[in-house]
Scaffold this active site. Sequence first.
Site, short mmCIF file in Angstrom:
data_model
loop_
_atom_site.label_atom_id
_atom_site.label_comp_id
_atom_site.label_asym_id
_atom_site.label_seq_id
_atom_site.Cartn_x
_atom_site.Cartn_y
_atom_site.Cartn_z
N ASP A 138 -8.61 -1.81 -8.05
CA ASP A 138 -8.01 -1.95 -6.52
C ASP A 138 -7.53 -3.36 -6.54
OD1 ASP A 138 -7.23 -1.31 -4.21
OD2 ASP A 138 -9.10 -1.80 -3.09
N GLN A 150 -2.76 -16.61 -2.65
CA GLN A 150 -3.21 -15.92 -3.80
C GLN A 150 -4.33 -16.82 -4.56
OE1 GLN A 150 -2.64 -12.96 -5.17
NE2 GLN A 150 -1.68 -12.63 -3.17
N HIS A 198 -7.16 6.59 -3.23
CA HIS A 198 -7.98 5.77 -2.39
C HIS A 198 -7.32 5.04 -1.27
CE1 HIS A 198 -5.71 2.61 -4.58
NE2 HIS A 198 -6.24 1.71 -3.94
N VAL A 209 3.02 3.48 -5.40
CA VAL A 209 3.13 2.62 -6.87
C VAL A 209 1.88 2.05 -6.97
CG1 VAL A 209 4.45 1.09 -8.10
CG2 VAL A 209 5.66 2.68 -6.50
N HIS A 210 1.28 1.51 -5.84
CA HIS A 210 0.07 0.86 -5.87
C HIS A 210 -1.18 1.70 -6.48
CE1 HIS A 210 -3.61 -1.33 -5.02
NE2 HIS A 210 -4.03 -0.36 -3.96
N HIS A 227 0.87 -1.12 -0.11
CA HIS A 227 0.13 0.03 -0.03
C HIS A 227 0.91 1.22 0.00
CE1 HIS A 227 -3.05 -2.92 1.47
NE2 HIS A 227 -3.68 -2.06 0.51
N ASN A 228 1.42 1.54 -1.09
CA ASN A 228 2.17 2.77 -1.36
C ASN A 228 2.08 3.59 -2.62
OD1 ASN A 228 3.38 1.17 -3.49
ND2 ASN A 228 4.60 0.30 -2.05
#
Length: 447
Positions: free
Chosen positions: A331, A382, A221, A184-185, A181-182
């Site tokens: 997202d 995943q 967001h 770049v995301h 969650h930075n």
Amino acid sequence: TSGNWENSSKSLQTYYQLATTHESDCKLNTDHAGVLLVERRGSYPLIDLQILKSRSLLGFLDWILSCSPAANSICRLSLSFQRYCHASRLLRGLVPRTPVSLHLLDDGYLGQAAHMLSKVATWNFDIFLFDRLTNGNSLVTLMCHLFNVYGLIHHFQLDMVKLHRFLGMVQEDYHSQNPYHNAVHAADVTQAMYCYLKEPKLAEQLSPLDVFLGLMAAAAHDVDHPGVNQPFLIKTRHHLASLYQNTSVLESHHWRSTVGMLRESGLLSHLPADMSQDIEQQLGSLILATDISRQNEFLLTFREHLDHRDLDLELPSHRHFILQIALKCADVCNPCRVWELSRQWSERVCEEFYRQGDLERKFDLEISPLCNQQADSVPAIQTGFISYIVEPLFEEWHRFTEPSLLSRTMMGQLHQNKARWSRLRYARTPSHFTCQNSDLFTLAFSL
């Protein structure tokens, strides 16, 4: 004299230490002291500790300068630089050159980044490479470019200085130390959102306001995300959990932080008050839709609309709902990317989970689902994430956009990636992974 200057210098160092200590006292203290000491960076109304500290420092420096006139120029230079750095959080690159949207780039990388932006609408856009080419300014550079592409600056008569300041604040308030969650995301989600806004079934119906809202919500967001999920904030009695009464805690904070930065930057100050308030509320509605605990709510409504074929994109409310769905897809679209990109995102999000699990173990808290590195492998996490969260959502998006080359590409890569993770999962020592239903996955991915 040199003696006075030495004493003044020591006093200044002492003051800085006291100010730093005072600032740290303004951070969170919980029953689990030290678990999560996060600055209240983006909460509205903004309380800027740096400004408060600078104002206190002015009086202290006056005393120092009266004791040591010889230090006058040095201290004034130091204070001016401090003011400049605080007031110019965005100005870290070169003077703007053509193209304008790439003003933060070094000359050696300008051509490569510009070439990448010419292909920004392609699905397999490598956001990691783009971030390197833009010297860590992928979000600001991408947003400036997309605003130019859509003519939003001219349409809304935006002040370029205020726009750059706002985008710089947003980018800066993402935590670069978060593996996932930075900023770049945020840039990756924004690029995906751009691809979705260009879908033929949607593009012709969108107003400039819809596009503005979609891109802004994508960029902001997850702003000021602390790198842990909502259940963690609740059980550690984080101030945000109390503030938002344990409901959509992170999403509410992302929204209110965005509103705070909009008002601080003055980006919308030239618009009528009712219009700027409406924009703030619609941004909130979009950002709050990314709360994964509401996944089933949105999915059920989306399916009903598609089953009844009653979506009318000429209605603003229906367009807004589709923007919510598009942002939700953007997202969680990582499993729909090519394997090389998808794998990197998967490893990053799991690393963030594991860090939370390490914190919980350190402070004798119950380890959250998916956060135990010894039990929860990346392939197992995943596989479940794709099965319970991503696949159901993108199957309905595929129904909505059909016929869509992009959607077919995404579904093909999603199935390939799922199969690959499944093979990796069972090729290793059998996992003790126990999170095998959608409710637990929803809980675990409340990010």
